[in-house]
Design a protein around this motif. Structure first.
Motif, PDB file in Angstrom:
ATOM      1  N   SER A  53     -26.623  -0.018 -44.975  1.00  0.00           N
ATOM      2  CA  SER A  53     -25.428   0.258 -46.049  1.00  0.00           C
ATOM      3  C   SER A  53     -24.956   0.429 -47.114  1.00  0.00           C
ATOM      4  O   SER A  53     -23.799   1.183 -47.497  1.00  0.00           O
ATOM      5  N   GLY A  57     -23.809   4.889 -45.020  1.00  0.00           N
ATOM      6  CA  GLY A  57     -24.559   3.004 -44.448  1.00  0.00           C
ATOM      7  C   GLY A  57     -25.600   4.283 -44.019  1.00  0.00           C
ATOM      8  O   GLY A  57     -26.869   5.028 -44.074  1.00  0.00           O
ATOM      9  N   MET A 109     -23.252   0.125 -41.218  1.00  0.00           N
ATOM     10  CA  MET A 109     -22.291   1.293 -41.541  1.00  0.00           C
ATOM     11  C   MET A 109     -20.516   0.756 -42.695  1.00  0.00           C
ATOM     12  O   MET A 109     -20.791  -0.278 -41.724  1.00  0.00           O
ATOM     13  N   ARG A 169     -17.307  -2.710 -42.085  1.00  0.00           N
ATOM     14  CA  ARG A 169     -18.429  -2.585 -41.777  1.00  0.00           C
ATOM     15  C   ARG A 169     -18.716  -2.248 -40.864  1.00  0.00           C
ATOM     16  O   ARG A 169     -18.146  -4.351 -40.061  1.00  0.00           O
TER      17      ARG A 169
END
Length: 463
Positions: free
Chosen positions: A24, A66, A116, A136
């Motif tokens: 990420s 990400g 991500m 996330r």
């Protein structure tokens, strides 16, 4: 169980032994995962919250930053080429089936993941400290097959274990498939972290920080047979479109998410603590413990029991193709295990100890050494300690080159590369964890991380 889920679990899923949170973070991926002394602002979330107290920039934020990673110890470049060729021809020859059955007998058939940051922001207030917030999405999993499982997948009724077993002999997962693992998960994280300077002396500054994360589990799958014990669980948010109708009348079944496609089927809490020190404004030392806590899965939760089955019940086609491999995988699960509703499953978070030492070499170069050690055996934790050396070089004020070398965490030696273009308030970067991975014959892989919308506002340092 649905075939589409078995395909995802068996051929795209992964245990997170290989998964590092750097996916990420595009710049960290470019250093092969080395990050403990490099990260600041929102990139310190989940690594060391104390680094939020370092200061510059005043505000930083990102959207959709990400990456993804795929690796395998079973695949080779030759097999991947065969797959594309056979996909057109449809039918698998017995020679290919035998070769794949042997190749896929591996503890690491496939590891893959997506990590991500949908949104992240950090704000630094000189007299208060630094705050970081992020959302996330993390999708992780693992597939590993023992000899019997792999041969059944590709050979069906021609598998040696079928030929060596009487038709009326009942077999069990814990005996037949010992060493087989299929694991996958999808978790939505809400992170909040804080760090500030605690001690300020002429030659030394010490920082401390804490982090909290609220976790929403959207999917969980596990089938593992190890040392005579079988673990089999399944839980899925409505977005994955599983049919739970047969379980709705069972009082043990807790149905969730009828009106919300992204309704979580599990919830949890995680905590991070960290300390950092800056010596002579040149050397940094970082220590942290991350992912303390647990998750409780309680909705749409099914548990599989090792009830035993007959190998003669596994039906395989005379002309074999990849769809038949998936069919056999689904048959094995549906035949060998009886899934029933359960109220709750608790899983620990993959707690880790992180340490790093870094230094600035003038105004254009920063180096760092990282060490990461698993503190428990929770799903998703490292199978081996991680070691890495990372380097950032800024030959100009608008370009940064990252590289290094890293190993451990169940992976081979990685040679990462990352580049970033930096304007006054905007940064664009792309990176890979290992530039050699797509080119190797054995254990091929690929990783890619990107930061297309990373912004910084306020006072900034050169590195």
């Amino acid at each position: 169980m649905k075939k589409i889920f078995m395909l995802a679990a068996a051929l795209v899923a992964m245990e997170t032994a290989q998964a590092q949170s750097e996916l990420s973070n595009a710049s960290t991926t470019g250093r092969g995962g080395v990050q403990n002394t490099f990260v600041r602002d929102y990139q310190a979330i989940g690594v060391n919250p104390a680094n939020l107290g370092f200061g510059a920039p005043t505000v930083s934020f990102t959207f959709l930053e990400g990456g993804l990673n795929v690796s395998s110890q079973a695949f080779t470049r030759t097999i991947i080429k065969d797959f594309s060729k056979i996909e057109d021809e449809r039918t698998l020859a017995m020679e290919d089936r035998l070769r794949y059955a042997k190749a896929f007998t591996s503890d690491n058939v496939l590891n893959a993941g997506v990590d991500m940051n949908t949104f992240a922001i950090a704000v630094y207030l000189p007299k208060v400290g630094g705050f970081g917030f992020s959302n996330r999405q993390r999708i992780l999993g693992h597939a590993g097959f023992n000899k019997n499982f792999s041969e059944l997948l590709f050979l069906g009724q021609e598998a040696p274990v079928v030929q060596q077993t009487n038709e009326d002999e009942r077999v069990y997962v814990h005996e037949l498939f010992d060493g087989t693992e299929l694991k996958a998960s999808w978790v939505n994280e809400w992170n909040l972290s804080y760090g500030r300077k605690l001690v300020s002396l002429p030659a030394v500054a010490i920082y401390a920080g804490v982090g909290y994360r609220y976790l929403q589990g959207l999917a969980l799958y596990e089938l593992s047979a190890k040392d005579g014990e079988v673990k089999a669980y399944s839980a899925s948010s409505p977005v994955l479109d599983f049919d739970y109708e047969r379980y709705l009348d069972d009082p043990q079944f807790r149905y969730g998410g009828a009106n919300n496609q992204l309704s979580p089927v599990g919830k949890g809490h995680g905590y991070d603590v960290g300390l950092s020190a800056e010596i002579a404004k040149t050397v940094k030392v970082s220590l942290s413990v991350t992912d303390m806590g647990s998750m409780r899965w309680s909705k749409n939760l099914l548990q599989g029991q090792d009830k035993g089955f007959y190998l003669s019940d596994i039906i395989s086609a005379e002309e074999y193709d990849f769809e038949d491999v998936a069919d056999v995988a689904q048959q094995i699960i549906d035949t060998a295990l009886a899934f029933t509703p359960v109220n709750e499953l608790k899983t620990d978070l993959p707690t880790r100890f992180r340490a790093g030492v870094g230094a600035k070499l003038g105004n254009k170069v920063e180096v760092g050494v990282d060490y990461v050690h698993a503190l428990n055996n929770a799903p998703g934790n490292l199978s081996q300690d991680f070691f890495g050396l990372g380097v950032d070089v800024m030959p100009t004020s608008f370009f940064r080159f990252s590289t290094g070398v890293s190993t451990g965490a169940g992976e081979k030696l990685n040679l990462p590369i990352g580049i970033a273009f930096i304007a006054q308030s905007y940064e664009f970067g792309i990176s890979t964890r290992d530039i050699t991975a797509p080119l190797t014959e054995n254990n091929p892989g690929a990783s890619f991380a990107f930061a297309f919308l990373r912004f910084k506002i306020g006072n900034q340092e050169s590195l």
